[in-house]
Design a protein around this motif. Sequence first.
Motif, PDB file in Angstrom:
ATOM      1  N   UNK A   1       0.836  -1.194   0.000  1.00 58.68           N
ATOM      2  CA  UNK A   1       0.000   0.000   0.000  1.00 58.68           C
ATOM      3  C   UNK A   1       0.878   1.254   0.000  1.00 58.68           C
ATOM      4  N   UNK A   2       0.431   2.249  -0.677  1.00 60.43           N
ATOM      5  CA  UNK A   2       1.084   3.547  -0.621  1.00 60.43           C
ATOM      6  C   UNK A   2       0.274   4.464   0.267  1.00 60.43           C
ATOM      7  N   UNK A   3       0.675   5.722   0.367  1.00 64.29           N
ATOM      8  CA  UNK A   3       0.067   6.598   1.352  1.00 64.29           C
ATOM      9  C   UNK A   3      -0.682   7.770   0.738  1.00 64.29           C
ATOM     10  N   UNK A   4      -1.562   8.334   1.524  1.00 68.10           N
ATOM     11  CA  UNK A   4      -2.296   9.520   1.114  1.00 68.10           C
ATOM     12  C   UNK A   4      -1.535  10.780   1.483  1.00 68.10           C
ATOM     13  N   UNK A   5      -1.809  11.819   0.756  1.00 67.44           N
ATOM     14  CA  UNK A   5      -1.248  13.123   1.102  1.00 67.44           C
ATOM     15  C   UNK A   5      -1.883  13.686   2.359  1.00 67.44           C
ATOM     16  N   UNK A   6      -3.121  13.285   2.668  1.00 60.60           N
ATOM     17  CA  UNK A   6      -3.830  13.865   3.796  1.00 60.60           C
ATOM     18  C   UNK A   6      -4.210  15.305   3.503  1.00 60.60           C
ATOM     19  N   UNK A   7      -4.798  15.968   4.493  1.00 60.64           N
ATOM     20  CA  UNK A   7      -5.263  17.352   4.323  1.00 60.64           C
ATOM     21  C   UNK A   7      -4.129  18.320   4.608  1.00 60.64           C
ATOM     22  N   UNK A   8      -3.111  18.329   3.771  1.00 61.53           N
ATOM     23  CA  UNK A   8      -1.952  19.160   3.995  1.00 61.53           C
ATOM     24  C   UNK A   8      -2.325  20.625   3.848  1.00 61.53           C
ATOM     25  N   UNK A   9      -1.898  21.441   4.813  1.00 64.11           N
ATOM     26  CA  UNK A   9      -2.315  22.843   4.858  1.00 64.11           C
ATOM     27  C   UNK A   9      -1.515  23.700   3.882  1.00 64.11           C
ATOM     28  N   UNK A  10      -0.229  23.398   3.720  1.00 62.66           N
ATOM     29  CA  UNK A  10       0.601  24.114   2.765  1.00 62.66           C
ATOM     30  C   UNK A  10       1.303  23.093   1.888  1.00 62.66           C
ATOM     31  N   UNK A  11       1.842  23.538   0.772  1.00 63.17           N
ATOM     32  CA  UNK A  11       2.338  22.581  -0.202  1.00 63.17           C
ATOM     33  C   UNK A  11       3.519  23.185  -0.942  1.00 63.17           C
ATOM     34  N   UNK A  12       4.657  23.212  -0.270  1.00 61.11           N
ATOM     35  CA  UNK A  12       5.870  23.740  -0.890  1.00 61.11           C
ATOM     36  C   UNK A  12       6.775  22.633  -1.388  1.00 61.11           C
ATOM     37  N   UNK A  13       6.642  21.443  -0.808  1.00 63.44           N
ATOM     38  CA  UNK A  13       7.519  20.330  -1.151  1.00 63.44           C
ATOM     39  C   UNK A  13       6.700  19.052  -1.183  1.00 63.44           C
ATOM     40  N   UNK A  14       7.081  18.104  -2.051  1.00 59.86           N
ATOM     41  CA  UNK A  14       6.391  16.822  -2.155  1.00 59.86           C
ATOM     42  C   UNK A  14       7.423  15.710  -2.172  1.00 59.86           C
ATOM     43  N   UNK A  15       7.089  14.585  -1.524  1.00 55.19           N
ATOM     44  CA  UNK A  15       7.944  13.400  -1.515  1.00 55.19           C
ATOM     45  C   UNK A  15       7.194  12.245  -2.170  1.00 55.19           C
ATOM     46  N   UNK A  16       7.933  11.298  -2.744  1.00 57.45           N
ATOM     47  CA  UNK A  16       7.304  10.060  -3.183  1.00 57.45           C
ATOM     48  C   UNK A  16       6.746   9.339  -1.963  1.00 57.45           C
ATOM     49  N   UNK A  17       5.508   8.851  -2.025  1.00 56.79           N
ATOM     50  CA  UNK A  17       4.915   8.191  -0.852  1.00 56.79           C
ATOM     51  C   UNK A  17       5.610   6.884  -0.520  1.00 56.79           C
ATOM     52  N   UNK A  18       5.662   6.573   0.764  1.00 57.77           N
ATOM     53  CA  UNK A  18       6.261   5.329   1.225  1.00 57.77           C
ATOM     54  C   UNK A  18       5.258   4.184   1.151  1.00 57.77           C
ATOM     55  N   UNK A  19       5.743   3.020   0.766  1.00 53.86           N
ATOM     56  CA  UNK A  19       4.927   1.819   0.826  1.00 53.86           C
ATOM     57  C   UNK A  19       4.756   1.390   2.288  1.00 53.86           C
ATOM     58  N   UNK A  20       3.582   0.884   2.604  1.00 50.47           N
ATOM     59  CA  UNK A  20       3.335   0.352   3.947  1.00 50.47           C
ATOM     60  C   UNK A  20       4.019  -1.002   4.062  1.00 50.47           C
ATOM     61  N   UNK A  21       5.283  -0.963   4.433  1.00 56.06           N
ATOM     62  CA  UNK A  21       6.129  -2.143   4.395  1.00 56.06           C
ATOM     63  C   UNK A  21       7.141  -2.028   5.533  1.00 56.06           C
ATOM     64  N   UNK A  22       7.172  -2.984   6.455  1.00 61.64           N
ATOM     65  CA  UNK A  22       8.087  -2.874   7.598  1.00 61.64           C
ATOM     66  C   UNK A  22       9.551  -2.729   7.194  1.00 61.64           C
ATOM     67  N   UNK A  23       9.964  -3.396   6.103  1.00 65.02           N
ATOM     68  CA  UNK A  23      11.355  -3.302   5.672  1.00 65.02           C
ATOM     69  C   UNK A  23      11.684  -1.888   5.201  1.00 65.02           C
ATOM     70  N   UNK A  24      10.753  -1.269   4.491  1.00 64.18           N
ATOM     71  CA  UNK A  24      10.957   0.097   4.012  1.00 64.18           C
ATOM     72  C   UNK A  24      11.043   1.060   5.191  1.00 64.18           C
ATOM     73  N   UNK A  25      10.121   0.929   6.130  1.00 58.82           N
ATOM     74  CA  UNK A  25      10.113   1.810   7.295  1.00 58.82           C
ATOM     75  C   UNK A  25      11.375   1.614   8.139  1.00 58.82           C
ATOM     76  N   UNK A  26      11.792   0.355   8.293  1.00 63.17           N
ATOM     77  CA  UNK A  26      12.989   0.070   9.083  1.00 63.17           C
ATOM     78  C   UNK A  26      14.232   0.643   8.404  1.00 63.17           C
ATOM     79  N   UNK A  27      14.301   0.516   7.095  1.00 65.18           N
ATOM     80  CA  UNK A  27      15.437   1.084   6.377  1.00 65.18           C
ATOM     81  C   UNK A  27      15.538   2.590   6.617  1.00 65.18           C
ATOM     82  N   UNK A  28      14.398   3.258   6.619  1.00 62.85           N
ATOM     83  CA  UNK A  28      14.414   4.703   6.799  1.00 62.85           C
ATOM     84  C   UNK A  28      14.884   5.089   8.201  1.00 62.85           C
ATOM     85  N   UNK A  29      14.392   4.410   9.236  1.00 66.87           N
ATOM     86  CA  UNK A  29      14.848   4.782  10.581  1.00 66.87           C
ATOM     87  C   UNK A  29      16.317   4.416  10.777  1.00 66.87           C
ATOM     88  N   UNK A  30      16.766   3.325  10.153  1.00 66.49           N
ATOM     89  CA  UNK A  30      18.192   2.980  10.224  1.00 66.49           C
ATOM     90  C   UNK A  30      19.037   4.073   9.595  1.00 66.49           C
TER      91      UNK A  30
END
Length: 246
Positions: A1-30
Amino acid sequence: MAESNGAVKTHRKAYLPLESNPQVFTQLINNLGVTALEFQDVFSVDEPELLAMVSRPVYALVLVFPTTPMYEEQIAKEEATRDSYTGSGAGEDVIWFEQTIYNACGLYGILHSVSNGDAANFIEPGSALARLLATCVPLAPHERALALEASEELEIAHATAGVQGDTAAPASAEDVVDYHYVAFIKSKSGHIYEMDGCKKGPVNRGAVLSADEDILSESALKFVREYIHREKDGNVNFSLMALVRA
């Protein structure tokens, strides 16, 4: 699964959404400087056998769910009665980040998870995350959000994780996707907080955990179930991850 932008109040920068994946999330915190923790899938919030598979203690939960019209209506009603959060500094019960980066809900879920409660004790001194928090924590919420936007280290770490996972990343960081992340954490005082950068501030859910209870306890799981049961059409496109010791 990918992620929603949500109700972002301002929009100066955009990132590629993260997949809902423990390995991806763990890699990022590492990459940010938290190597002693990892994310694990939680396969059920009701079945004891599946819950028993999750390592304990659990320091945070990250829930990804579909942003349906029913959800948007519910959140609009709740937020209409709330004041905007104005807290700052290390003395606050939680550290909350306003989301101003488009499509970065997963990142904010991660930051809320590793920056609060006992999880913060595992941030390596001198790491990218330690430096970022040293800059951000003393600031007021909006200035804190701008400091996150300005962090090149954070952007690079997120970009590396954003192209990982089992599903193809969107062609553009500006693409609209229909999933959103929130985190549930145990605060310094033991309160259960819902952390969503697209809301007006952290949400104290009104329950207090004892010293030996973690965020996968029954007291916390009932708030996760609220999200799932809100979907009257039986939508099952939910995913839950737990932050635990590696």
